[in-house]
Design an enzyme around this catalytic site. Structure first.
Site, PDB file in Angstrom:
ATOM      1  N   VAL A  44       0.837  -1.205   0.000  1.00  0.00           N
ATOM      2  CA  VAL A  44       0.000   0.000   0.000  1.00  0.00           C
ATOM      3  C   VAL A  44       0.871   1.255   0.000  1.00  0.00           C
ATOM      4  O   VAL A  44       0.589   2.218  -0.713  1.00  0.00           O
ATOM      5  CB  VAL A  44      -0.998  -0.005   1.176  1.00  0.00           C
ATOM      6  CG1 VAL A  44      -1.801   1.292   1.219  1.00  0.00           C
ATOM      7  CG2 VAL A  44      -1.942  -1.194   1.076  1.00  0.00           C
ATOM      8  N   CYS A  45       1.955   1.244   0.760  1.00  0.00           N
ATOM      9  CA  CYS A  45       2.852   2.406   0.794  1.00  0.00           C
ATOM     10  C   CYS A  45       3.515   2.639  -0.553  1.00  0.00           C
ATOM     11  O   CYS A  45       3.713   3.781  -0.958  1.00  0.00           O
ATOM     12  CB  CYS A  45       3.906   2.231   1.891  1.00  0.00           C
ATOM     13  SG  CYS A  45       3.209   2.242   3.558  1.00  0.00           S
ATOM     14  N   THR A  46       3.829   1.574  -1.244  1.00  0.00           N
ATOM     15  CA  THR A  46       4.422   1.709  -2.581  1.00  0.00           C
ATOM     16  C   THR A  46       3.413   2.315  -3.538  1.00  0.00           C
ATOM     17  O   THR A  46       3.739   3.243  -4.287  1.00  0.00           O
ATOM     18  CB  THR A  46       4.925   0.346  -3.089  1.00  0.00           C
ATOM     19  OG1 THR A  46       5.941  -0.121  -2.189  1.00  0.00           O
ATOM     20  CG2 THR A  46       5.490   0.446  -4.491  1.00  0.00           C
ATOM     21  N   ALA A  49       3.091   6.058  -2.686  1.00  0.00           N
ATOM     22  CA  ALA A  49       4.237   6.839  -3.158  1.00  0.00           C
ATOM     23  C   ALA A  49       4.167   7.046  -4.660  1.00  0.00           C
ATOM     24  O   ALA A  49       4.465   8.131  -5.167  1.00  0.00           O
ATOM     25  CB  ALA A  49       5.545   6.148  -2.769  1.00  0.00           C
TER      26      ALA A  49
END
Length: 151
Positions: A44-46, A49
């Protein structure tokens, strides 16, 4: 957790190149989108970003800068930024001082809440989104910034 209308606490943190980045210096150039995320290289963070990366030029054209903050160190941030061609600073808050100042520390001090703040050049928080698992509201905030024009 900080709310719309609150004054954003100033901070200075090292980026992925181990250069100090201060919020007040960024604000002297225009609005700043500060997004907090749990960890580099997680799915999810990727995706998050990459959403900011894909909108980065449009935001920059409106004198709006993007900064990501998480508790990983500069080496991790550098690998993450290089792997996904991220054109904005990723700041290391290994002691979670800024994370706590913005009220996005996870439950019982574990982890980091996924939150995005739009901070006006005056230092006032113009908008805030908190959504730990889903990115739709974060993307919607970026769309609103782009639709409203320069800060």
């Amino acid at each position: 957790m900080l709310n719309t209308g609150d004054t954003a606490p100033d901070f200075a943190l090292p980026d992925q190149h181990e250069q100090s980045v201060r919020l007040s210096q960024l604000l002297s150039k225009g609005a700043v989108v500060v997004y907090f995320y749990p960890a580099d290289f997680t799915p999810v963070c990727t995706r998050e970003a990459c959403v900011f990366r894909d909108r980065y030029q449009e935001l920059a054209a409106l004198d709006t800068q993007v900064v990501g903050i998480s508790p990983q160190d500069a080496r991790s941030h550098k690998r993450f930024a290089e792997a996904f061609s991220l054109p904005f600073p990723l700041l290391s808050d290994t002691r979670k001082q800024v994370i706590r100042a913005y009220g996005v520390d996870g439950p019982l001090g574990f982890g980091v809440r996924r939150a995005t703040y739009l901070i006006e050049p005056s230092g006032v928080i113009a908008n805030r989104v908190v959504s730990d698992l889903f990115l739709g509201s974060h993307l919607e905030l970026i769309k609103q910034v782009l639709a409203s024009g320069p800060a």
